[in-house]
Motif scaffolding. Structure first.
Motif, PDB file in Angstrom:
ATOM      1  N   LEU A 116     104.207 -44.158  10.881  1.00 20.24           N
ATOM      2  CA  LEU A 116     104.251 -45.620  10.816  1.00 20.24           C
ATOM      3  C   LEU A 116     104.920 -46.126  12.083  1.00 20.24           C
ATOM      4  O   LEU A 116     106.015 -45.649  12.432  1.00 20.24           O
ATOM      5  N   ARG A 117     104.286 -47.060  12.749  1.00 22.10           N
ATOM      6  CA  ARG A 117     104.807 -47.531  14.036  1.00 22.10           C
ATOM      7  C   ARG A 117     104.622 -49.040  14.108  1.00 22.10           C
ATOM      8  O   ARG A 117     103.540 -49.529  13.748  1.00 22.10           O
ATOM      9  N   PRO A 118     105.636 -49.770  14.561  1.00 24.75           N
ATOM     10  CA  PRO A 118     105.448 -51.215  14.698  1.00 24.75           C
ATOM     11  C   PRO A 118     104.281 -51.503  15.632  1.00 24.75           C
ATOM     12  O   PRO A 118     104.092 -50.798  16.625  1.00 24.75           O
ATOM     13  N   THR A 119     103.492 -52.493  15.302  1.00 21.94           N
ATOM     14  CA  THR A 119     102.380 -52.858  16.173  1.00 21.94           C
ATOM     15  C   THR A 119     102.114 -54.354  16.047  1.00 21.94           C
ATOM     16  O   THR A 119     102.442 -54.959  15.040  1.00 21.94           O
ATOM     17  N   GLU A 120     101.531 -54.909  17.072  1.00 18.16           N
ATOM     18  CA  GLU A 120     101.112 -56.314  17.011  1.00 18.16           C
ATOM     19  C   GLU A 120      99.708 -56.336  16.440  1.00 18.16           C
ATOM     20  O   GLU A 120      98.882 -55.507  16.840  1.00 18.16           O
ATOM     21  N   MET A 121      99.419 -57.251  15.550  1.00 17.52           N
ATOM     22  CA  MET A 121      98.045 -57.353  15.058  1.00 17.52           C
ATOM     23  C   MET A 121      97.119 -57.809  16.180  1.00 17.52           C
ATOM     24  O   MET A 121      97.485 -58.667  16.977  1.00 17.52           O
ATOM     25  N   VAL A 122      95.936 -57.205  16.240  1.00 14.29           N
ATOM     26  CA  VAL A 122      94.995 -57.567  17.308  1.00 14.29           C
ATOM     27  C   VAL A 122      94.515 -59.008  17.087  1.00 14.29           C
ATOM     28  O   VAL A 122      94.290 -59.435  15.960  1.00 14.29           O
ATOM     29  N   ASP A 123      94.399 -59.734  18.181  1.00 18.74           N
ATOM     30  CA  ASP A 123      93.864 -61.087  18.125  1.00 18.74           C
ATOM     31  C   ASP A 123      92.347 -60.991  17.907  1.00 18.74           C
ATOM     32  O   ASP A 123      91.631 -60.473  18.770  1.00 18.74           O
ATOM     33  N   VAL A 124      91.863 -61.442  16.753  1.00 18.66           N
ATOM     34  CA  VAL A 124      90.422 -61.262  16.468  1.00 18.66           C
ATOM     35  C   VAL A 124      89.543 -62.062  17.434  1.00 18.66           C
ATOM     36  O   VAL A 124      88.349 -61.818  17.530  1.00 18.66           O
ATOM     37  N   TYR A 125      90.167 -62.999  18.145  1.00 20.56           N
ATOM     38  CA  TYR A 125      89.370 -63.817  19.075  1.00 20.56           C
ATOM     39  C   TYR A 125      89.331 -63.231  20.492  1.00 20.56           C
ATOM     40  O   TYR A 125      88.724 -63.805  21.387  1.00 20.56           O
ATOM     41  N   LYS A 126      89.994 -62.078  20.663  1.00 25.47           N
ATOM     42  CA  LYS A 126      89.989 -61.424  21.974  1.00 25.47           C
ATOM     43  C   LYS A 126      88.546 -61.038  22.351  1.00 25.47           C
ATOM     44  O   LYS A 126      87.784 -60.549  21.513  1.00 25.47           O
ATOM     45  N   LYS A 127      88.186 -61.255  23.609  1.00 27.52           N
ATOM     46  CA  LYS A 127      86.831 -60.886  24.062  1.00 27.52           C
ATOM     47  C   LYS A 127      86.927 -59.548  24.797  1.00 27.52           C
ATOM     48  O   LYS A 127      87.846 -59.340  25.580  1.00 27.52           O
ATOM     49  N   ILE A 128      85.979 -58.667  24.533  1.00 28.50           N
ATOM     50  CA  ILE A 128      86.149 -57.312  25.059  1.00 28.50           C
ATOM     51  C   ILE A 128      84.962 -56.830  25.898  1.00 28.50           C
ATOM     52  O   ILE A 128      83.877 -57.411  25.857  1.00 28.50           O
ATOM     53  N   LYS A 129      85.245 -55.748  26.632  1.00 29.18           N
ATOM     54  CA  LYS A 129      84.240 -55.142  27.509  1.00 29.18           C
ATOM     55  C   LYS A 129      83.962 -53.712  27.038  1.00 29.18           C
ATOM     56  O   LYS A 129      84.888 -53.022  26.585  1.00 29.18           O
ATOM     57  N   LEU A 130      82.712 -53.295  27.200  1.00 28.65           N
ATOM     58  CA  LEU A 130      82.309 -51.965  26.735  1.00 28.65           C
ATOM     59  C   LEU A 130      81.675 -51.168  27.866  1.00 28.65           C
ATOM     60  O   LEU A 130      81.175 -51.741  28.835  1.00 28.65           O
ATOM     61  N   ILE A 131      81.685 -49.849  27.701  1.00 26.89           N
ATOM     62  CA  ILE A 131      80.816 -49.001  28.515  1.00 26.89           C
ATOM     63  C   ILE A 131      79.963 -48.195  27.524  1.00 26.89           C
ATOM     64  O   ILE A 131      80.243 -48.199  26.316  1.00 26.89           O
ATOM     65  N   THR A 132      78.937 -47.504  28.033  1.00 20.79           N
ATOM     66  CA  THR A 132      78.134 -46.652  27.147  1.00 20.79           C
ATOM     67  C   THR A 132      78.299 -45.195  27.584  1.00 20.79           C
ATOM     68  O   THR A 132      78.409 -44.903  28.778  1.00 20.79           O
ATOM     69  N   VAL A 133      78.309 -44.316  26.603  1.00 26.56           N
ATOM     70  CA  VAL A 133      78.559 -42.886  26.847  1.00 26.56           C
ATOM     71  C   VAL A 133      77.686 -42.076  25.880  1.00 26.56           C
ATOM     72  O   VAL A 133      77.611 -42.434  24.696  1.00 26.56           O
ATOM     73  N   PRO A 134      77.022 -41.008  26.343  1.00 24.93           N
ATOM     74  CA  PRO A 134      76.253 -40.180  25.404  1.00 24.93           C
ATOM     75  C   PRO A 134      77.153 -39.640  24.288  1.00 24.93           C
ATOM     76  O   PRO A 134      78.305 -39.275  24.537  1.00 24.93           O
ATOM     77  N   ASP A 135      76.624 -39.637  23.090  1.00 23.29           N
ATOM     78  CA  ASP A 135      77.385 -39.177  21.925  1.00 23.29           C
ATOM     79  C   ASP A 135      77.249 -37.657  21.833  1.00 23.29           C
ATOM     80  O   ASP A 135      76.179 -37.144  21.493  1.00 23.29           O
ATOM     81  N   THR A 136      78.330 -36.946  22.160  1.00 31.40           N
ATOM     82  CA  THR A 136      78.267 -35.471  22.143  1.00 31.40           C
ATOM     83  C   THR A 136      79.062 -34.897  20.965  1.00 31.40           C
ATOM     84  O   THR A 136      79.428 -33.727  20.969  1.00 31.40           O
ATOM     85  N   ARG A 137      79.300 -35.744  19.952  1.00 32.48           N
ATOM     86  CA  ARG A 137      80.095 -35.258  18.819  1.00 32.48           C
ATOM     87  C   ARG A 137      79.257 -34.374  17.893  1.00 32.48           C
ATOM     88  O   ARG A 137      78.045 -34.305  18.031  1.00 32.48           O
ATOM     89  N   PHE A 138      79.915 -33.744  16.922  1.00 29.33           N
ATOM     90  CA  PHE A 138      79.167 -32.923  15.964  1.00 29.33           C
ATOM     91  C   PHE A 138      78.385 -33.825  15.004  1.00 29.33           C
ATOM     92  O   PHE A 138      78.424 -35.054  15.125  1.00 29.33           O
ATOM     93  N   LEU A 139      77.658 -33.219  14.087  1.00 30.37           N
ATOM     94  CA  LEU A 139      76.715 -34.010  13.283  1.00 30.37           C
ATOM     95  C   LEU A 139      77.289 -34.404  11.918  1.00 30.37           C
ATOM     96  O   LEU A 139      76.544 -34.661  10.974  1.00 30.37           O
ATOM     97  N   HIS A 140      78.616 -34.451  11.824  1.00 26.66           N
ATOM     98  CA  HIS A 140      79.239 -34.877  10.559  1.00 26.66           C
ATOM     99  C   HIS A 140      80.246 -35.987  10.861  1.00 26.66           C
ATOM    100  O   HIS A 140      81.420 -35.900  10.473  1.00 26.66           O
ATOM    101  N   CYS A 141      79.769 -37.013  11.563  1.00 25.31           N
ATOM    102  CA  CYS A 141      80.686 -38.081  11.995  1.00 25.31           C
ATOM    103  C   CYS A 141      81.125 -38.967  10.823  1.00 25.31           C
ATOM    104  O   CYS A 141      81.998 -39.822  10.975  1.00 25.31           O
ATOM    105  N   ASP A 142      80.511 -38.771   9.663  1.00 26.87           N
ATOM    106  CA  ASP A 142      80.938 -39.495   8.461  1.00 26.87           C
ATOM    107  C   ASP A 142      82.233 -38.899   7.897  1.00 26.87           C
ATOM    108  O   ASP A 142      82.878 -39.513   7.048  1.00 26.87           O
TER     109      ASP A 142
END
Ligand code: PLP
Length: 281
Positions: free
Chosen positions: A116-142
């Motif tokens: 448990l660690r103190p944290t600030e709640m994320v501002d839901v109105y924050k606008k964000i930036k993304l990149i794309t990356v090939p998904d190399t994970r295993f096949l049980h991501c659920d």
């Protein structure tokens, strides 16, 4: 306490906690976890997160030495021992403690960890930036395992690129973010990947779908491509600590921003729900 670590009944600050080197989580990443946040010392959607932890543990044959009700009660009690009401709430169960051997034999009792660690709640109105990356994970991501190397690498790549999150894709299909689900608004429809083995069934995702149903926004749970995302009216990401953030840039190019009223309605719904459920009398 300023923050808190729990390990099989021991409690200390996070920094002071020591765990056995032979915990299978340490050398195999043989464990499952879940995470959410607390506001006013009230844990957000705890039962849903604990239920998912049990589903992940069952899928891997990891035994949790508590009932779901006992685990919820334990986490609720621990959260009250941290001074700050707004906390990151993390819990994991590793398979157990034993000399390193791939097969685990008769082991049936997992080790329970809570941070448990103190944290600030994320501002839901924050606008964000993304990149794309090939998904190399295993096949049980659920299954929410603590084996997160591909996600860790993707997340670092995003940070190095000045982005907030990496969108993973497999054979052209957007699966999810390195630690979030990805959604688009297209033709007035909220489109999100189906909860198959390639994504984690996010709890914030489920709440966004409920929001859509209540707001009369049609939902389509079928896969979408990277191209569809780049050309969508809006792109949103969700996780319990960042539910429904709006993306405005992918790989340095502008995206979305063409259905502000839909985004505003969803974000208001999400924010109202969180605030209503974590308000103290
Ligand atoms: N997908 C991945 C890979 C995640 O790690 C997470 C959150 O940790 C999510 C999706 C979002 O899940 P939730 O909304 O339950 O926090």
């Amino acid at each position: 306490m300023k923050d808190l670590a729990y390990y099989n009944g021991k409690i200390s600050s996070i920094e002071d906690m020591r765990v056995p080197m032979l915990d299978r989580g340490c050398y195999f990443g043989d464990g499952v976890y879940d995470a959410t946040f607390a506001r006013n010392h009230i844990v957000w959607q705890l039962e849903e997160h604990v239920a998912r932890l049990y589903r992940s543990a069952d899928a891997l044959g990891i035994g949790i030495p508590h009932t779901p009700e006992e685990l919820c009660a334990l986490i609720r009690r621990l959260v009250t021992q941290v001074n700050t009401g707004e906390q990151w709430v993390y819990f994991q169960v590793t398979r157990g403690t034993a000399p390193r051997n791939h097969a685990w034999g008769e082991m049936c009792h997992g080790n329970v960890w809570v941070m448990l660690r103190p944290t600030e709640m994320v501002d839901v109105y924050k606008k964000i930036k993304l990149i794309t990356v090939p998904d190399t994970r295993f096949l049980h991501c659920d299954i929410k395992t603590i084996n997160l190397i591909p996600s860790v690498m993707a997340s670092q790549k995003a940070e190095m690129a000045g982005a907030n999150e990496a969108v993973l894709h497999r054979d052209g299909r957007v699966t999810e973010g390195s630690h979030s689900n990805i959604h688009i608004i297209k033709d007035g429809v909220f489109r999100t990947a189906p909860t198959d083995n390639l994504i984690l069934p996010g709890i914030a995702r489920a709440h966004l779908i409920t929001a859509c149903r209540e707001l009369g926004i049609p939902v389509n749970e079928t896969p979408f491509t990277v191209d569809e995302m780049l050309n969508a009216k809006e792109v949103l990401i969700s996780s319990s600590s960042a539910p429904g953030l709006r993306c405005v840039e992918i790989e340095g190019k502008p995206v979305g921003r063409q259905a502000p009223e839909v985004v505003a309605a969803l974000q208001k719904w999400v924010r109202d729900e969180i605030f209503a459920e974590t308000e103290r009398d």
